[in-house]
Design a protein around this motif. Structure first.
Motif, short mmCIF file in Angstrom:
data_model
loop_
_atom_site.label_atom_id
_atom_site.label_comp_id
_atom_site.label_asym_id
_atom_site.label_seq_id
_atom_site.Cartn_x
_atom_site.Cartn_y
_atom_site.Cartn_z
N ALA A 143 55.70 0.26 50.76
CA ALA A 143 55.44 -0.13 49.14
C ALA A 143 56.76 0.04 48.51
N LEU A 144 57.19 1.12 48.37
CA LEU A 144 58.33 1.73 47.54
C LEU A 144 59.50 1.11 48.02
N ASP A 203 49.70 2.86 43.65
CA ASP A 203 48.69 2.12 44.22
C ASP A 203 48.71 0.51 43.98
N ALA A 204 49.29 0.36 42.75
CA ALA A 204 49.55 -1.28 42.53
C ALA A 204 50.64 -1.77 43.33
N TRP A 205 51.70 -0.91 43.72
CA TRP A 205 52.59 -1.52 44.70
C TRP A 205 52.08 -1.46 46.17
N VAL A 206 51.45 -0.62 46.51
CA VAL A 206 50.54 -0.74 47.84
C VAL A 206 49.69 -1.88 47.76
N ASP A 207 49.09 -2.31 46.85
CA ASP A 207 48.18 -3.47 47.13
C ASP A 207 49.08 -4.72 47.01
N GLU A 208 50.14 -4.86 46.36
CA GLU A 208 51.05 -5.98 46.15
C GLU A 208 51.35 -6.02 47.76
N ALA A 209 51.83 -4.85 48.34
CA ALA A 209 52.46 -4.81 49.77
C ALA A 209 51.23 -5.25 50.72
N ALA A 210 50.14 -4.91 50.73
CA ALA A 210 49.14 -5.14 51.29
C ALA A 210 48.72 -6.69 51.41
N ARG A 211 48.71 -7.34 49.99
CA ARG A 211 48.57 -8.72 50.05
C ARG A 211 49.65 -9.41 50.70
N ALA A 212 50.72 -8.92 50.61
CA ALA A 212 51.85 -9.89 51.41
C ALA A 212 51.70 -9.64 52.71
N ALA A 213 51.29 -8.56 53.15
CA ALA A 213 50.97 -8.37 54.69
C ALA A 213 49.98 -9.41 55.38
N ALA A 249 61.35 -1.29 59.88
CA ALA A 249 61.28 -2.78 60.07
C ALA A 249 60.32 -3.45 59.01
N PRO A 250 60.23 -4.67 58.68
CA PRO A 250 59.31 -5.20 57.79
C PRO A 250 58.17 -5.23 58.36
N LEU A 251 56.98 -5.15 57.44
CA LEU A 251 55.70 -5.27 57.94
C LEU A 251 55.43 -6.75 58.02
N ASP A 252 55.83 -7.20 59.23
CA ASP A 252 55.48 -8.69 59.72
C ASP A 252 55.32 -8.68 61.46
#
Length: 536
Positions: free
Chosen positions: A103-104, A223-233, A448-451
């Motif tokens: 997320a960071l 936590d907001a950045w983590v949630d954003e990254a989780a939704r991108a995943a 590596a990207p979470l993809d």
């Protein structure tokens, strides 16, 4: 422990389901099939899969709205979503992430494209010119890999670059792409209490001692950045991750889930400094944490036993070229055999499996020794360089090979330079498979990207550019790569928990480029949409 705090034990398939309601996925295809089907999901599980009847858009459903033979079971009418021939498969799992760091990294200056220290300084200067920071605010970048650079990075180089550009004195911290190294200028070093450092390049434990403070941001922001990254995943079809963030992950994710984070299932890894607390909690690996709606489980113990290839600290039998006569010519063994065995024995007594970071062949052998000595269950994370005699030990000891195929493509050139003559047994995925090892795939995000689609394509094709595949003899079959990214089976069956991905192209019909960029139209977590571009 009170009854309210007792862990929720897993179901037969290891997943807790708390969702109610139903959805009919109409006119889709199962993985590898051309037949149109209707998939009915009720109360979080797949309850029927039936051939789609003619007469509705997408080829499904009859005029009576039954959704085809075997779909209507007398319950309330489900939400109906037309798939238009898209493929339904089990949702994707990333078996190795550092979620807060990922997320960071999404918020930081990207320096991954730099091909030299000078290039990196130029990126820093350009960023500070284009978007000046508040006085005293640090600039943090991510992704440099100096293993092939023609020039040596240094604190002075960063400071000289800022001065030459007429920019104000700014703390600059650059995090390496493998997370095992930091590059700081003099101002940043002083801010963190380091004076007189010879280079500004900090590796392994020296770097880890500073990285937590460098990454510190207010908890609500993180936590907001983590949630954003989780939704991108979730938008890439991901339904679950194992989080090895260097933190008390159980506490962090309980807080996030309490605040509404619900895009992913998370297995929370435990580090040695939190091992005693894990024992007091009495959660075994796989136990569902109460109050998490089935989203949070206890993960394994994580131990980093050696370094990394790009920092030339992975612990190997052979000396690194150019490091002859140095203090660590073979790399760095961060946790010795006795301490590793003690930690793994303690984790096993607490009901935790063990996830042991081991990249160099010597470190992998020592980790396998510790599994054998303790009877622990779990995985070796990365397993990038393997002694031939150790291949069969994975299966014999029941140790999972948790691999990140995108690393093979990131590191092919640096491996050719720093593991010369040995790369036939580097990232040896086909050899592990042939030896009977169980494989799981991950990203090691942000390395590596979470993809997972990137990992799958890398495992299958061993190339992502115009060059020939790198050691194509180590390619994995597509069905194996898919299974290793979906919990052991990619196809959907009646009775499955409805953690599903809906993709526009059947992976078995996709070329390398399509596989890497796989379009995902929908993701469901126990029948609940976490991502959807379909008409509903």
């Amino acid at each position: 422990m009170s009854r309210a705090e007792e862990p929720v034990r897993r179901g037969e398939d290891g997943v807790a389901v708390t969702v109610s309601g139903s959805v009919l996925l109409s006119g889709g295809r199962l993985l590898g099939s051309t037949q149109l089907v209707d998939v009915l999901v009720r109360d979080g599980r797949v309850v029927s899969i039936a051939a789609a009847a003619a007469g509705r858009p997408g080829g499904s459903g009859g005029s009576d709205g039954s959704g085809g033979p075997g779909v209507s079971d007398g319950a309330d009418e489900p939400e109906r979503v037309e798939l238009g021939g898209r493929t339904v498969m089990r949702g994707l799992r990333d078996a190795h992430v550092h979620f807060a760091q990922w997320a960071l990294a999404r918020q930081r200056l990207d320096v991954s494209g730099a091909r030299s220290a000078a290039d990196t300084v130029a990126l820093v200067v350009a960023r500070l010119r284009d978007r000046p920071l508040a006085p005293g605010a640090p600039l943090i970048g991510f992704g440099f890999r100096d293993g092939l650079w023609p020039d040596a990075p240094s604190a002075a180089m960063l400071d000289d670059g800022l001065r030459a550009a007429g920019l104000p004195d700014t703390p600059v911290v650059l995090v390496s792409g493998d997370l095992h190294c930091g590059w700081l200028n003099v101002t940043a070093l002083a801010r963190h209490g380091v004076v007189g450092h010879p280079t500004g390049i900090m590796r392994e434990q020296e770097w880890f001692a500073l990285s937590e403070a460098i990454s510190a941001v207010p908890t609500p922001v993180l936590d907001a950045w983590v949630d954003e990254a989780a939704r991108a995943a979730a938008a890439r079809g991901v339904v679950s991750v194992i989080d090895y963030e260097l933190a008390d992950n159980l506490v962090a994710w309980r807080r996030r889930i309490d605040a509404g984070a619900d895009a992913l299932r998370v297995a929370a890894g435990t580090w040695p400094e939190h091992l005693d607390q894990a024992g007091l909690r009495e959660f075994a690996t796989g136990d569902v944490v109460p109050g998490s709606d089935g989203l949070l489980t206890q993960g394994p113990l994580k131990v980093i036993s050696d370094g990394s290839l790009n920092t030339r600290t992975a612990f190997c039998h052979q000396v690194y070229p150019g490091l002859e006569g140095t203090t660590a010519p073979h790399g760095v063994l961060a946790v010795g055999p006795e301490e590793l065995t003690r930690l793994m024995a303690t984790a096993t007594r607490f009901g935790l499996t063990c996830a042991i970071h081991a990249i160099g062949d010597r470190a992998v052998g020592l980790a396998l020794d510790a599994f054998e000595a303790t009877g622990a269950r779990g995985s070796i994370e990365h397993a990038q360089l393997l002694a031939p005699a150790d291949l069969v030990r994975f299966a014999a000891l029941g140790v999972v090979a948790s691999i990140q195929p995108e690393h093979a493509l990131d590191d092919r050139d640096v491996a050719d330079r720093h593991w010369p003559g040995q790369t036939g047994r580097a990232f040896a995925y086909a050899d592990l498979l042939a030896a009977g090892a169980e494989l799981v795939l991950g990203s090691d995000a942000p390395v590596a990207p979470l993809d997972p689609w990137l990992a799958i394509a890398a495992a299958v094709h061993r190339s992502r550019d115009d060059r020939e595949a790198w050691h194509p003899e180590q390619e994995l079959p597509l069905d194996v790569a898919l299974a290793a990214s979906t919990g052991g089976r990619a196809g959907v069956e009646v009775g499955d928990v409805a953690d599903l991905a809906i993709v526009d192209v059947d992976p078995f019909d996709a070329d390398d480029a399509t596989l890497r960029a796989m379009p995902v139209s929908g993701t469901l977590l126990a029948g609940r949409w976490t991502w959807c571009t379909l008409t509903r």
